[in-house]
Design an enzyme around this catalytic site. Structure first.
Site, PDB file in Angstrom:
ATOM      1  N   ALA A 278     -18.752 -32.600  17.474  1.00 19.98           N
ATOM      2  CA  ALA A 278     -18.091 -32.689  18.449  1.00 19.98           C
ATOM      3  C   ALA A 278     -17.071 -31.437  18.651  1.00 19.98           C
ATOM      4  O   ALA A 278     -16.223 -32.122  19.049  1.00 19.98           O
ATOM      5  CB  ALA A 278     -17.753 -33.655  19.154  1.00 19.98           C
TER       6      ALA A 278
ATOM      7  N   HIS B 137     -14.773 -29.177  19.207  1.00 21.16           N
ATOM      8  CA  HIS B 137     -13.861 -28.388  19.802  1.00 21.16           C
ATOM      9  C   HIS B 137     -12.466 -27.121  19.753  1.00 21.16           C
ATOM     10  O   HIS B 137     -12.469 -26.980  18.009  1.00 21.16           O
ATOM     11  CB  HIS B 137     -12.795 -29.417  21.093  1.00 21.16           C
ATOM     12  CG  HIS B 137     -11.804 -29.737  20.645  1.00 21.16           C
ATOM     13  ND1 HIS B 137     -10.794 -29.834  19.968  1.00 21.16           N
ATOM     14  CD2 HIS B 137     -12.479 -31.492  20.216  1.00 21.16           C
ATOM     15  CE1 HIS B 137     -10.799 -31.545  19.356  1.00 21.16           C
ATOM     16  NE2 HIS B 137     -11.369 -32.524  19.761  1.00 21.16           N
TER      17      HIS B 137
ATOM     18  N   GLY C  32      -9.300 -27.505  19.121  1.00 23.71           N
ATOM     19  CA  GLY C  32      -8.698 -28.088  18.408  1.00 23.71           C
ATOM     20  C   GLY C  32      -8.873 -27.870  16.757  1.00 23.71           C
ATOM     21  O   GLY C  32      -8.047 -27.677  16.227  1.00 23.71           O
ATOM     22  N   HIS C  33     -10.315 -28.439  16.715  1.00 20.30           N
ATOM     23  CA  HIS C  33     -11.292 -28.571  15.420  1.00 20.30           C
ATOM     24  C   HIS C  33     -10.458 -26.637  14.657  1.00 20.30           C
ATOM     25  O   HIS C  33     -10.890 -26.427  14.111  1.00 20.30           O
ATOM     26  CB  HIS C  33     -12.486 -28.657  15.187  1.00 20.30           C
ATOM     27  CG  HIS C  33     -12.482 -30.312  15.574  1.00 20.30           C
ATOM     28  ND1 HIS C  33     -12.770 -30.077  17.272  1.00 20.30           N
ATOM     29  CD2 HIS C  33     -12.180 -31.023  14.706  1.00 20.30           C
ATOM     30  CE1 HIS C  33     -13.406 -31.756  16.988  1.00 20.30           C
ATOM     31  NE2 HIS C  33     -12.895 -32.662  15.918  1.00 20.30           N
TER      32      HIS C  33
ATOM     33  N   GLY D 292      -5.380 -33.101  12.989  1.00 16.71           N
ATOM     34  CA  GLY D 292      -4.489 -33.005  13.394  1.00 16.71           C
ATOM     35  C   GLY D 292      -3.128 -33.711  13.497  1.00 16.71           C
ATOM     36  O   GLY D 292      -3.712 -35.040  13.635  1.00 16.71           O
TER      37      GLY D 292
ATOM     38  N   ASP E  47      -3.439 -37.157  16.866  1.00 15.92           N
ATOM     39  CA  ASP E  47      -3.815 -38.680  15.660  1.00 15.92           C
ATOM     40  C   ASP E  47      -2.525 -38.776  14.698  1.00 15.92           C
ATOM     41  O   ASP E  47      -2.232 -38.656  13.821  1.00 15.92           O
ATOM     42  CB  ASP E  47      -4.768 -38.407  14.786  1.00 15.92           C
ATOM     43  CG  ASP E  47      -6.234 -38.807  15.503  1.00 15.92           C
ATOM     44  OD1 ASP E  47      -6.255 -39.284  16.758  1.00 15.92           O
ATOM     45  OD2 ASP E  47      -6.789 -37.302  15.868  1.00 15.92           O
TER      46      ASP E  47
ATOM     47  N   SER F 281     -12.817 -34.909  21.158  1.00 16.53           N
ATOM     48  CA  SER F 281     -13.880 -34.726  21.370  1.00 16.53           C
ATOM     49  C   SER F 281     -14.198 -35.869  23.159  1.00 16.53           C
ATOM     50  O   SER F 281     -15.179 -35.707  23.439  1.00 16.53           O
ATOM     51  CB  SER F 281     -14.734 -35.927  20.242  1.00 16.53           C
ATOM     52  OG  SER F 281     -14.609 -34.261  19.618  1.00 16.53           O
TER      53      SER F 281
HETATM   54  O1  PAF Z   1      -9.488 -37.493  13.251  1.00 21.84           O
HETATM   55  C1  PAF Z   1     -10.978 -37.928  13.209  1.00 21.84           C
HETATM   56  O2  PAF Z   1     -11.742 -36.953  13.608  1.00 21.84           O
HETATM   57  C2  PAF Z   1     -11.688 -39.202  12.162  1.00 21.84           C
HETATM   58  O3  PAF Z   1     -10.702 -40.391  12.097  1.00 21.84           O
HETATM   59  C3  PAF Z   1     -11.461 -38.859  10.641  1.00 21.84           C
HETATM   60  C4  PAF Z   1     -10.205 -38.108  10.261  1.00 21.84           C
HETATM   61  C5  PAF Z   1     -12.512 -37.281  10.133  1.00 21.84           C
HETATM   62  C6  PAF Z   1     -12.065 -39.838   9.882  1.00 21.84           C
HETATM   63  O4  PAF Z   1     -12.864 -40.127  10.246  1.00 21.84           O
END
Ligand code: PAF
Length: 281
Positions: free
Chosen positions: A36, A38, A40-41, A151, A154, A190
């Site tokens: 998913a 976006h 940010g990714h 990121g 988190d 997401s």
């Molecule tokens: O941040 C995330 O998207 C998830 O926690 C990760 C680091 C991919 C682990 O499943």
């Protein structure tokens, strides 16, 4: 060059060989994701591209990090679009294993986040950070990146991953990337796609609260200013608002000096969102 899609371990071995990744050869940066993808990714991928010759993105909705009653089954799965995003951003390898491939029957051993896994997010999502660390260590072992980019949205996840890498001598450099926000302050996630326009309006109280807190000087003032904003938004049900040490996620006292993380989690409708800012004390 086309993105190489690796669906299993053999695919990864082949991709590393094709791209000459390894000692004396090309370097690899990993961006672990649950898909998913976006904006940010995209920013994580761009940072990863600056840090290595090739970028791998893993796309895996990890069942281990979802508790009972959480959104595992409805978590957005948009693989075709994710692949296009990766191609667009110059990603070399996408690793998209099945759950069966990642978790063999009879699996017993996992990673424990220790005391850091039981506070803040861990208090509301027991076992969540253990599930994150277990999959992240497996991804590190399978993909063997030189660098991994996560990121800062988190923040506790990033802190426990750094702790795991230090405590278990994992040979990877962990890089934290800034949170990307919408123009109105909402942190990209997401899960934002679950929000109705009404929910989205209520969700803005999260970033507004962080901004209000970040403008104050002492821990007590920071907490109070942020709490006042949250309490004024009836559409938001707050799980926690904490001011914590960035490395341990324990609450800071009034005498704390240096950086602290002001972190918040709340629910709007059936969607749970988290956000944080770093403040200097
Ligand atoms: O941040 C995330 O998207 C998830 O926690 C990760 C680091 C991919 C682990 O499943």
């Amino acid at each position: 060059m086309d993105v190489i899609v690796a669906g299993d371990r053999a695919g990864l071995v082949k991709a590393r060989r094709t791209l000459s990744i390894g000692p004396g050869g090309a370097t690899l940066a990993l961006v672990p994701t649950m898909g998913a993808l976006h904006e940010g990714h995209r920013s994580l991928i761009r940072l990863a591209r600056e840090r290595a010759d090739h970028v791998a993105v893993s796309v895996f909705v990890n069942p281990l990090q979802f508790g009972p009653g959480e959104d595992f089954s409805r978590y957005p799965r948009t693989f075709d679009g994710d692949l296009e995003t990766c191609a667009d951003e110059g990603v070399s390898v996408v690793f998209a294993p099945s759950a069966e491939d990642m978790y063999a029957p009879g699996r017993q051993v996992g990673v424990s986040a220790g005391p850091m896994g039981a506070v803040v997010e861990g208090e509301f999502r027991p076992g969540h950070l253990d599930g994150v660390l277990t999959v992240v260590l497996k991804l590190f072992n399978l993909i063997r990146p030189d660098v991994a980019v996560f990121g800062r949205k988190d923040a506790q996840q990033l802190a426990v991953i750094r702790r795991m890498v230090a405590d278990l001598d994992v040979p990877v450099t962990v890089v934290g990337a800034p949170t990307v926000r919408e123009a109105d302050g909402l942190a990209l996630s997401s899960r934002n796609r679950y929000l109705s326009p009404h929910d989205r309006h209520a969700a803005l109280a999260l970033s507004r609260a962080l901004l209000a807190g970040a403008g104050r000087r002492t821990p007590a003032e920071i907490r109070r200013a942020a709490r006042d904003v949250l309490e004024a938004e009836p559409g938001l049900s707050v799980d926690y608002l904490v001011l914590v040490d960035p490395a341990t996620f324990t609450e800071v006292g009034d005498d704390h000096r240096g950086e602290a993380v002001l972190a918040v989690a709340g629910r709007v409708g059936s969607t749970r969102l988290i956000d944080n800012v770093t403040v200097g004390l």
